[in-house]
Scaffold this motif. Sequence first.
Motif, mmCIF file in Angstrom:
data_model
loop_
_atom_site.group_PDB
_atom_site.id
_atom_site.type_symbol
_atom_site.label_atom_id
_atom_site.label_comp_id
_atom_site.label_asym_id
_atom_site.label_seq_id
_atom_site.Cartn_x
_atom_site.Cartn_y
_atom_site.Cartn_z
ATOM 1 N N ILE A 79 100.272 43.533 16.947
ATOM 2 C CA ILE A 79 100.235 43.139 15.547
ATOM 3 C C ILE A 79 98.905 42.460 15.265
ATOM 4 N N TYR A 80 98.524 42.471 13.980
ATOM 5 C CA TYR A 80 97.248 41.926 13.563
ATOM 6 C C TYR A 80 97.447 40.927 12.438
ATOM 7 N N LEU A 81 96.583 39.948 12.394
ATOM 8 C CA LEU A 81 96.520 39.017 11.279
ATOM 9 C C LEU A 81 95.095 39.029 10.755
ATOM 10 N N GLN A 82 94.910 39.648 9.587
ATOM 11 C CA GLN A 82 93.611 39.675 8.938
ATOM 12 C C GLN A 82 93.496 38.464 8.035
ATOM 13 N N MET A 83 92.485 37.646 8.255
ATOM 14 C CA MET A 83 92.294 36.415 7.507
ATOM 15 C C MET A 83 90.965 36.490 6.764
ATOM 16 N N ASP A 84 91.041 36.420 5.440
ATOM 17 C CA ASP A 84 89.864 36.487 4.584
ATOM 18 C C ASP A 84 89.740 35.203 3.772
ATOM 19 N N SER A 85 88.557 34.984 3.233
ATOM 20 C CA SER A 85 88.295 33.806 2.399
ATOM 21 C C SER A 85 88.765 32.528 3.079
ATOM 22 N N LEU A 86 88.391 32.369 4.311
ATOM 23 C CA LEU A 86 88.868 31.243 5.105
ATOM 24 C C LEU A 86 88.344 29.911 4.578
ATOM 25 N N LYS A 87 89.188 28.902 4.713
ATOM 26 C CA LYS A 87 88.896 27.555 4.254
ATOM 27 C C LYS A 87 88.983 26.589 5.434
ATOM 28 N N PRO A 88 88.346 25.435 5.332
ATOM 29 C CA PRO A 88 88.445 24.455 6.420
ATOM 30 C C PRO A 88 89.887 24.094 6.764
ATOM 31 N N GLU A 89 90.782 24.079 5.788
ATOM 32 C CA GLU A 89 92.172 23.754 6.050
ATOM 33 C C GLU A 89 92.911 24.834 6.830
ATOM 34 N N ASP A 90 92.280 25.993 7.043
ATOM 35 C CA ASP A 90 92.848 27.029 7.897
ATOM 36 C C ASP A 90 92.582 26.768 9.374
ATOM 37 N N THR A 91 91.775 25.782 9.670
ATOM 38 C CA THR A 91 91.465 25.439 11.056
ATOM 39 C C THR A 91 92.733 25.040 11.797
ATOM 40 N N ALA A 92 93.013 25.721 12.894
ATOM 41 C CA ALA A 92 94.235 25.470 13.656
ATOM 42 C C ALA A 92 94.244 26.356 14.889
ATOM 43 N N VAL A 93 95.192 26.098 15.764
ATOM 44 C CA VAL A 93 95.506 27.032 16.829
ATOM 45 C C VAL A 93 96.535 28.008 16.280
ATOM 46 N N TYR A 94 96.255 29.293 16.386
ATOM 47 C CA TYR A 94 97.140 30.327 15.872
ATOM 48 C C TYR A 94 97.933 30.949 17.010
ATOM 49 N N TYR A 95 99.245 31.009 16.826
ATOM 50 C CA TYR A 95 100.158 31.500 17.844
ATOM 51 C C TYR A 95 100.865 32.768 17.395
ATOM 52 N N CYS A 96 100.957 33.721 18.276
ATOM 53 C CA CYS A 96 101.777 34.903 18.075
ATOM 54 C C CYS A 96 103.166 34.627 18.630
ATOM 55 N N ALA A 97 104.188 35.136 17.958
ATOM 56 C CA ALA A 97 105.557 34.917 18.396
ATOM 57 C C ALA A 97 106.388 36.178 18.203
ATOM 58 N N ALA A 98 107.432 36.306 19.001
ATOM 59 C CA ALA A 98 108.345 37.435 18.908
ATOM 60 C C ALA A 98 109.780 36.950 18.966
ATOM 61 N N ARG A 99 110.643 37.618 18.216
ATOM 62 C CA ARG A 99 112.065 37.336 18.284
ATOM 63 C C ARG A 99 112.654 38.049 19.490
ATOM 64 N N SER A 100 113.930 37.853 19.741
ATOM 65 C CA SER A 100 114.595 38.546 20.833
ATOM 66 C C SER A 100 114.594 40.044 20.570
ATOM 67 N N SER A 101 114.840 40.825 21.596
ATOM 68 C CA SER A 101 114.643 42.274 21.548
ATOM 69 C C SER A 101 115.433 42.990 20.463
ATOM 70 N N ARG A 102 116.578 42.452 20.054
ATOM 71 C CA ARG A 102 117.410 43.112 19.053
ATOM 72 C C ARG A 102 117.415 42.387 17.715
ATOM 73 N N SER A 103 116.525 41.431 17.538
ATOM 74 C CA SER A 103 116.393 40.699 16.285
ATOM 75 C C SER A 103 115.259 41.319 15.481
ATOM 76 N N VAL A 104 115.592 42.254 14.591
ATOM 77 C CA VAL A 104 114.584 43.052 13.900
ATOM 78 C C VAL A 104 114.141 42.463 12.576
ATOM 79 N N ALA A 105 114.906 41.548 12.007
ATOM 80 C CA ALA A 105 114.591 40.999 10.693
ATOM 81 C C ALA A 105 113.479 39.971 10.785
ATOM 82 N N VAL A 106 112.528 40.072 9.861
ATOM 83 C CA VAL A 106 111.445 39.111 9.821
ATOM 84 C C VAL A 106 111.955 37.783 9.276
#
Length: 126
Positions: A79-106
């Motif tokens: 998966i991708y996260l495209q970030m445009d028009s970035l601001k200083p308040e966007d500064t952070a550690v960004y984490y990718c996460a996944a639900r359990s294998s059969r949890s398909v709903a976002v």
Amino acid sequence: QVQLVEYGGGWVQTGGSLRLSCVASEGTDSNYAMGWFRQASGKEREFVGGISGRSDRTMIPDSVRGRFTISRDGAKNTIYLQMDSLKPEDTAVYYCAARSSRSVAVTSTLISYAYWGQGTQVTVSS
């Protein structure tokens, strides 16, 4: 257990762009929903985007809507996260996460995600 690895973090000036990617390990069932969270220094972890495990439906919070987009490649292991028009308040550690294998709903709920990457630092300065 799913393994997640983030790529693409870095340093940019205000108004710049970054594209983060998250590669998930292959498994018997890979239909789980995935998402991105960020955590700035001194703040709680915050949802910034998610995508369904069975469709292209995405969920983007108001805080970043119009600037951030999330997508998935045809192999369904990245998966991708495209970030445009970035601001200083966007500064952070960004984490990718996944639900359990059969949890398909976002979802935007932190506790709904079972697996986490190690994070990638995004720094935005003026």
